[in-house]
Design a protein around this motif. Sequence first.
Motif, PDB file in Angstrom:
ATOM      1  N   GLN A   1      52.158  55.791 -21.723  1.00 42.80           N
ATOM      2  CA  GLN A   1      52.285  54.532 -22.461  1.00 42.80           C
ATOM      3  C   GLN A   1      52.501  54.792 -23.948  1.00 42.80           C
ATOM      4  O   GLN A   1      53.275  54.091 -24.599  1.00 42.80           O
ATOM      5  CB  GLN A   1      51.035  53.679 -22.254  1.00 42.80           C
ATOM      6  N   ALA A   2      51.822  55.802 -24.482  1.00 43.18           N
ATOM      7  CA  ALA A   2      51.988  56.126 -25.897  1.00 43.18           C
ATOM      8  C   ALA A   2      53.400  56.626 -26.186  1.00 43.18           C
ATOM      9  O   ALA A   2      54.004  56.272 -27.208  1.00 43.18           O
ATOM     10  CB  ALA A   2      50.962  57.172 -26.308  1.00 43.18           C
ATOM     11  N   VAL A   3      53.938  57.442 -25.270  1.00 41.68           N
ATOM     12  CA  VAL A   3      55.308  57.935 -25.465  1.00 41.68           C
ATOM     13  C   VAL A   3      56.308  56.796 -25.299  1.00 41.68           C
ATOM     14  O   VAL A   3      57.295  56.705 -26.036  1.00 41.68           O
ATOM     15  CB  VAL A   3      55.592  59.089 -24.488  1.00 41.68           C
ATOM     16  N   ILE A   4      56.056  55.917 -24.332  1.00 43.82           N
ATOM     17  CA  ILE A   4      56.929  54.749 -24.156  1.00 43.82           C
ATOM     18  C   ILE A   4      56.901  53.868 -25.397  1.00 43.82           C
ATOM     19  O   ILE A   4      57.919  53.269 -25.776  1.00 43.82           O
ATOM     20  CB  ILE A   4      56.505  53.962 -22.902  1.00 43.82           C
ATOM     21  N   PHE A   5      55.755  53.801 -26.053  1.00 51.47           N
ATOM     22  CA  PHE A   5      55.633  52.988 -27.269  1.00 51.47           C
ATOM     23  C   PHE A   5      56.565  53.500 -28.370  1.00 51.47           C
ATOM     24  O   PHE A   5      56.969  52.729 -29.249  1.00 51.47           O
ATOM     25  CB  PHE A   5      54.184  52.993 -27.755  1.00 51.47           C
ATOM     26  N   THR A   6      56.919  54.787 -28.328  1.00 47.49           N
ATOM     27  CA  THR A   6      57.921  55.315 -29.260  1.00 47.49           C
ATOM     28  C   THR A   6      59.245  54.583 -29.085  1.00 47.49           C
ATOM     29  O   THR A   6      59.904  54.211 -30.066  1.00 47.49           O
ATOM     30  CB  THR A   6      58.125  56.819 -29.014  1.00 47.49           C
ATOM     31  N   SER A   7      59.638  54.372 -27.839  1.00 44.94           N
ATOM     32  CA  SER A   7      60.877  53.637 -27.569  1.00 44.94           C
ATOM     33  C   SER A   7      60.763  52.188 -28.013  1.00 44.94           C
ATOM     34  O   SER A   7      61.732  51.608 -28.523  1.00 44.94           O
ATOM     35  CB  SER A   7      61.208  53.708 -26.072  1.00 44.94           C
ATOM     36  N   VAL A   8      59.588  51.589 -27.819  1.00 52.24           N
ATOM     37  CA  VAL A   8      59.374  50.207 -28.262  1.00 52.24           C
ATOM     38  C   VAL A   8      59.594  50.086 -29.759  1.00 52.24           C
ATOM     39  O   VAL A   8      60.328  49.207 -30.236  1.00 52.24           O
ATOM     40  CB  VAL A   8      57.949  49.746 -27.882  1.00 52.24           C
ATOM     41  N   PHE A   9      58.972  50.976 -30.516  1.00 52.69           N
ATOM     42  CA  PHE A   9      59.063  50.912 -31.979  1.00 52.69           C
ATOM     43  C   PHE A   9      60.501  51.104 -32.452  1.00 52.69           C
ATOM     44  O   PHE A   9      61.016  50.318 -33.253  1.00 52.69           O
ATOM     45  CB  PHE A   9      58.152  51.967 -32.598  1.00 52.69           C
ATOM     46  N   PHE A  10      61.153  52.147 -31.966  1.00 46.69           N
ATOM     47  CA  PHE A  10      62.508  52.432 -32.448  1.00 46.69           C
ATOM     48  C   PHE A  10      63.528  51.447 -31.877  1.00 46.69           C
ATOM     49  O   PHE A  10      64.565  51.207 -32.511  1.00 46.69           O
ATOM     50  CB  PHE A  10      62.896  53.872 -32.114  1.00 46.69           C
ATOM     51  N   GLY A  11      63.254  50.871 -30.717  1.00 43.81           N
ATOM     52  CA  GLY A  11      64.139  49.825 -30.225  1.00 43.81           C
ATOM     53  C   GLY A  11      64.128  48.617 -31.139  1.00 43.81           C
ATOM     54  O   GLY A  11      65.178  48.043 -31.469  1.00 43.81           O
ATOM     55  N   ALA A  12      62.925  48.202 -31.571  1.00 48.00           N
ATOM     56  CA  ALA A  12      62.822  47.086 -32.513  1.00 48.00           C
ATOM     57  C   ALA A  12      63.423  47.449 -33.862  1.00 48.00           C
ATOM     58  O   ALA A  12      64.076  46.614 -34.511  1.00 48.00           O
ATOM     59  CB  ALA A  12      61.360  46.685 -32.670  1.00 48.00           C
TER      60      ALA A  12
END
Length: 754
Positions: free
Chosen positions: A87-98
């Motif tokens: 989930q923490a690694v996926i959150f990297t994609s969330v941040f950079f996607g936004a």
Amino acid sequence: MLDTFLQRLTKHLSPESWLAFLTFGIPFVVYTYTMSSTWALDTIYAIDSAEMVIAAHTLGIDHPPGHPLYLLFAHLFSRLPFARMDQAVIFTSVFFGALASYLLARCLYEYTRHFFAALVTGWLFAFCRIFWIHATLAEVYTIQLTFLGLFLTLTARWLRESNLPSFFLLVFSLGLAATTNILLVVLLIPAFVYVTIRSGIFLTQGHWQGKTCLKSLFYGLLGLSPFLYIPLRLNQESSFISDFVYLNGYEVQSFRWYWWYLSAEEFTTTKILDTPFTRYPALLISYLESFVQNAGAPTVALTLAGVLAIPITRLRSAAQPANPTRKERRQQATRQRRNAQIPETIWNRLVLPKDKRHVLFETTVLLSFFCTLFPVISYQVPDKDVFFMPSFFFLMALSGLGVHRLLRMLSQWKQKWSKFLSPLALAFPLYLLFTHYPEIVKINADTSVYENRLKRFQALPPNALIIGEDDGHATRYKYFSMVLGLRPDVTVHTLGRLAPRFVNEQSIVLGQNITLSLNVADRLRILQSLLSENPDRPLFAILDDRMPPEFDHFRTRRSSFDPYLLRVEPKPPSETSSEALPVVVAVKNVYYNTFRFTGFQIEGLDGNASRTFPTPIPFSGRTIDGIVQRSELFELAFVVHKTAPNTAKIFAEFAFINDRMEIPTAHGFTAAKQVEILPETLPEQTFLKDQFTFKIPQFIPQGFYTLAVRASQTTEQIQGTYQGKPIRSLVPLKARDSWQGQREYQPLGLLWVQ
């Protein structure tokens, strides 16, 4: 109305602040709410997610072309207090996607100074299906798209302000972008060179500015500095290192190895040169269909409006110059005086800075689109949308130009309608939001794949050994041991790491090269040593439809607890006899000069649905010798009779041929397999019975197939050497009788594949 409401709000916050809040904050909340809780999803877009989680957790090395900057950021995000590491690694994609959404909106705002056009563009990107999916997965693509947005934003700012710090920041960002995917930056070079030359930064009074060039080079190299991560982490034993690092035949960290790794030779092909021009119309239609599926038909119309706006803007800019500021008027006068002193030549027309610098942005976007589209348009693979994402990104920028042009035109046509136009434009991205939301939630909320894989991993026998061809599938098992620390008794190996490829030592005759796949003998040796050194440890291989040839020397059958694992056991020795050996299906006419096939039989290893019949049976108007169940592992046994002395080694290709005389091929699998059938030491008039394991995948069409065979023998000609051993060439053998007008493939029996 909405315009009045925003005007009141902007008294306290600038439009730039509101744009950041809306184009970053809203997608960030949506992505966070819809993001996956695990890397294991039943989707073609999560192929490398397990590898990314492991590499980020251990600060390791992933597959070519390498993504060191992403891994550094993902490792930092992995320190956040999430319930699960993925989930923490996926959150990297969330941040950079936004962040990518905001930067795309910001570049439109830098160019147009139109708040709503920028807002609509950012949200169109954010809620596009393929972008949204990758903003909720453990993948590297969102950070790459972030740097595309930064490239356009800094380009627009540089063209508007003409200050050197903005340009140096642009060069630095391109260097950083290369550390997320160097191939993507290579595709952007034509657009960067174009805007650099046309903006005139390196040309003053006809002279190149050497100092500015050197500073730009320094900032570019500084941006490349995260690549130092690779040599620093390669020697760390505690880190995950993808076995693709070793699948090249070059000494690790040599210059040739870095060229291979960063250029991703393992995955790139010559499809561009191999694709005939007559196919490109169909490929373009397929590309447009993919864009419509992901971005919606309204976005296509906006993109078309943006493309048409480019010549309109240029014409109007030439007829009615924009109202420049005092600083811009001074710069324009300086350029006009300077250009008047330089002779008018074709070269000067190309490279001299132009007064209408702002129109260069649109051409840069269009050029970037073509440069990122052409190399990948021939990719027709299941996850082709992934390769289309950079070009989709620039199409979104063009759609933003279309939104801006349409809003201006409608406002000028009906001034009183202007207060209604902004809410109307927001309907486009909101349509994508509500259309794609159910699908994204359905995909990411389903954790059954993860739970099933966890149960299968926990069900492994004690002290199990797992072997994978490469890390493409093995990381799905390594994750549970390396990240979660489960089952320390289980060991996961990859043949790519245990038996790396070697460069051929000698070129083959006629200028050809020995392929890197000739290390089958090395992989066979590794498998045999694992079995002999660990007699009490069960050995499993990760199932691959292509069934690598080294497994032909073992008996493999599907495990009872994990359908994706094969139990690997020693293969029974082949039988030899001077008398005829029993076989289910007898054949009579498959003769060659020195041997003949006497029969074959098929036995299913899973549900036992695959089998051959002692007597042919009628089926759908034809007579068949057996049935093969797709996706079932079956053992094909064959009997050959050596009828004359021959010192050559004989190989045979067993193939399933349909009624159109075609061997079905799909997804990298061909319904054929080549095995050794006769050693050179087998005595004359001896019968030999041997077997191998095979599988027809589900995606091969069902129907009638002829099991046919084609034989080849080794010659005295030496093609080259491999690790000091000679490689002999093969020559096809002709059968005595013809079949379907040819004498290569010979029929053994008719089968129904169901």
